[in-house]
Design an enzyme around this catalytic site. Structure first.
Site, PDB file in Angstrom:
ATOM      1  N   CYS A 351       0.815  -1.220   0.000  1.00 17.87           N
ATOM      2  CA  CYS A 351       0.000   0.000   0.000  1.00 17.87           C
ATOM      3  C   CYS A 351       0.850   1.271   0.000  1.00 17.87           C
ATOM      4  O   CYS A 351       0.655   2.166  -0.836  1.00 17.87           O
ATOM      5  CB  CYS A 351      -0.965  -0.020   1.180  1.00 17.87           C
ATOM      6  SG  CYS A 351      -0.175  -0.050   2.815  1.00 17.87           S
ATOM      7  N   HIS A 405      -2.864   0.824   6.879  1.00 26.16           N
ATOM      8  CA  HIS A 405      -3.167   0.837   5.447  1.00 26.16           C
ATOM      9  C   HIS A 405      -3.303   2.279   4.960  1.00 26.16           C
ATOM     10  O   HIS A 405      -3.733   3.156   5.701  1.00 26.16           O
ATOM     11  CB  HIS A 405      -4.466   0.070   5.185  1.00 26.16           C
ATOM     12  CG  HIS A 405      -4.755  -0.133   3.723  1.00 26.16           C
ATOM     13  ND1 HIS A 405      -3.862  -0.727   2.852  1.00 26.16           N
ATOM     14  CD2 HIS A 405      -5.848   0.190   2.972  1.00 26.16           C
ATOM     15  CE1 HIS A 405      -4.396  -0.763   1.647  1.00 26.16           C
ATOM     16  NE2 HIS A 405      -5.598  -0.212   1.690  1.00 26.16           N
ATOM     17  N   GLU A 417      -6.054   1.605  -4.491  1.00 28.46           N
ATOM     18  CA  GLU A 417      -5.266   0.997  -3.424  1.00 28.46           C
ATOM     19  C   GLU A 417      -4.609  -0.295  -3.865  1.00 28.46           C
ATOM     20  O   GLU A 417      -5.011  -0.931  -4.840  1.00 28.46           O
ATOM     21  CB  GLU A 417      -6.152   0.698  -2.211  1.00 28.46           C
ATOM     22  CG  GLU A 417      -7.207  -0.366  -2.483  1.00 28.46           C
ATOM     23  CD  GLU A 417      -7.984  -0.772  -1.248  1.00 28.46           C
ATOM     24  OE1 GLU A 417      -7.611  -0.363  -0.133  1.00 28.46           O
ATOM     25  OE2 GLU A 417      -8.975  -1.529  -1.400  1.00 28.46           O
TER      26      GLU A 417
END
Length: 443
Positions: A351, A405, A417
């Protein structure tokens, strides 16, 4: 979950499965058989319907219990994945500190080498002075030089020269002392830096091992969850099919009875009409009314776009890699790279690797890991989010230390993402559960 509970759950579902199969078969038999369209459907008894409903209720109770367990298991999977991401984040941060400490160690070692060289030179000067004194036959040539002078003028000249030579010899001794101290200090600094570097390296390796274990556990839980989900859906479908089969058979029988009664009434009506028609000389016919269908208009919607060139450059760079495999620890300033641990050998992005790469293409440098990105960039609230902002999730929305995240906000409730291992880079809907805040790299 304990073995006893699992055994009870497995054995408890068997009667439901057996009964469901029997009831489904009975329901199929109750419906008119193929090729006998005019056959009268058999109406199930109240006892059969009641038994099927009891079995459906029992299955529904088991479904509810399994659903609660599935929700708990899913929460455990999400928590394990979040902790895995946090551990990976820690590894990346400690790896950077290790590299800095190693560079400091190299610099200290180079300083030690220079001090050692200066010490060797100073020692050589002392050795040269001692050798010359020995060759002259005296370690103190001052007195001999003065007593052999030809006169007062030469004596004064030699005295000045000897004074300069003595000062030089004193400088040599001082240089030796300073060089020795510098060498010892540089060596101590180098050893301290190496010790710190070794400690950081071990901490980083421990963090990586922990992250690998957490991620592997999360994957195992997810696999078990998927298997149980399939079992749950199958049992629910069987229970519903069993009850609906009998209810359908009863409805078909009741509908057949209604149709038979209507047919009988229609036949009686036709007979009466025929008798009446025989008595009348003419019949009246009325046209059947017609209906017109009007189609409803369709609405049209449009969406607006627009933002700074840096944001669009970053988003465009990230979009080019949609569909790229997620790689735990992967992603460099130039594109996908090899992952670590459980994703060793897989080339892709994680991420924070994706967000750092995307903004690097727009000429904006941001830290490598998600917590550092959140700490380093200007923060924005949910109501202030704009296209291109980074959005973050945490296990505790009051603690940035639990961030696990990060994604790129596209606007319109959409994000771009790199989700997790086993998935690919994607565009998806914004998730507000666990959202801790956003940052703006272009601010």
């Amino acid at each position: 979950m304990g073995t006893k509970a699992s055994t009870q759950r497995r054995t408890g579902t068997r009667p439901v499965r057996r009964m469901a199969g029997v009831v489904v078969a009975a329901a199929l038999c109750l419906v008119a058989a193929p090729g006998i369209a005019a056959a009268t459907p058999t109406n199930p008894s109240d006892e059969q319907i009641s038994a099927a409903r009891q079995q459906q209720d029992a299955a529904a109770q088991q479904v509810g219990s399994l659903s609660a367990e599935l929700a708990t298991a899913q929460a455990e999977v999400d928590a394990a994945r979040a902790q895995s991401a946090i551990a990976l984040d820690s590894f990346q941060a400690q790896q950077a500190e290790y590299e800095a400490a190693h560079a400091a160690s190299d610099a200290a070692a180079a300083s030690a080498d220079r001090a050692a060289a200066e010490l060797a030179t100073a020692r050589t000067d002392i050795a040269t002075f001692a050798r010359q004194s020995y060759q002259q036959g005296s370690t103190s040539p001052t007195l001999e030089a003065l007593t052999t002078a030809d006169g007062p003028a030469q004596m004064l000249e030699r005295a000045a020269l000897l004074e300069a030579a003595g000062a030089h010899q004193g400088d040599v001794v001082v240089a030796v002392t300073v060089a020795e101290e510098q060498a010892r200090a540089a060596e101590s600094a180098a050893q301290a830096s190496l010790t710190v570097a070794a400690t950081l390296k071990q901490e980083a390796e421990d963090a990586l091992a922990t992250a690998e274990e957490l991620e592997a556990g999360a994957r195992a839980q997810a696999a078990g969850l998927a298997d149980r989900q399939a079992t749950l859906e199958q049992e629910l479908a069987q229970a519903q099919q069993a009850l609906l089969g009998l209810q359908g058979a009863r409805a078909a029988a009741e509908q057949h009875a209604v149709q038979q009664a209507a047919a009988e009434r229609a036949a009686a009506g036709r007979a009466a009409a025929e008798r009446a028609a025989a008595e009348r000389a003419a019949t009246e016919r009325t046209p059947a009314p017609t209906r017109s269908l009007v189609s409803a208009p369709q609405s049209d919607t449009s969406a607006g776009t627009g933002d700074s060139s840096a944001v669009e450059t970053a988003i465009s760079a990230a979009r080019r890699h949609l569909g790229t495999v997620y790689s735990w620890g992967g992603g460099s300033l130039t594109g996908p790279s090899m992952g670590w641990g459980v994703d060793a050998g897989i080339v892709g992005f994680d991420c924070s690797g994706l967000t750092r790469y995307a903004y690097a293409q727009a000429g904006i440098s941001i830290p490598r890991n998600s917590r550092a990105q959140y700490a380093a960039l200007p923060t924005v609230s949910r109501s202030e989010l704009q296209r291109g902002d980074l959005v973050f999730w945490a296990t505790n929305t009051n603690s940035p230390a639990t961030i696990h995240h990060v994604a790129i906000y596209l606007g319109g409730g959409q994000i771009l993402e790199a989700p997790q291992s086993g998935s690919v880079l994607r565009v998806t809907s914004m998730r507000w559960s666990g959202f801790i805040g956003g940052t703006r790299p272009t601010a």
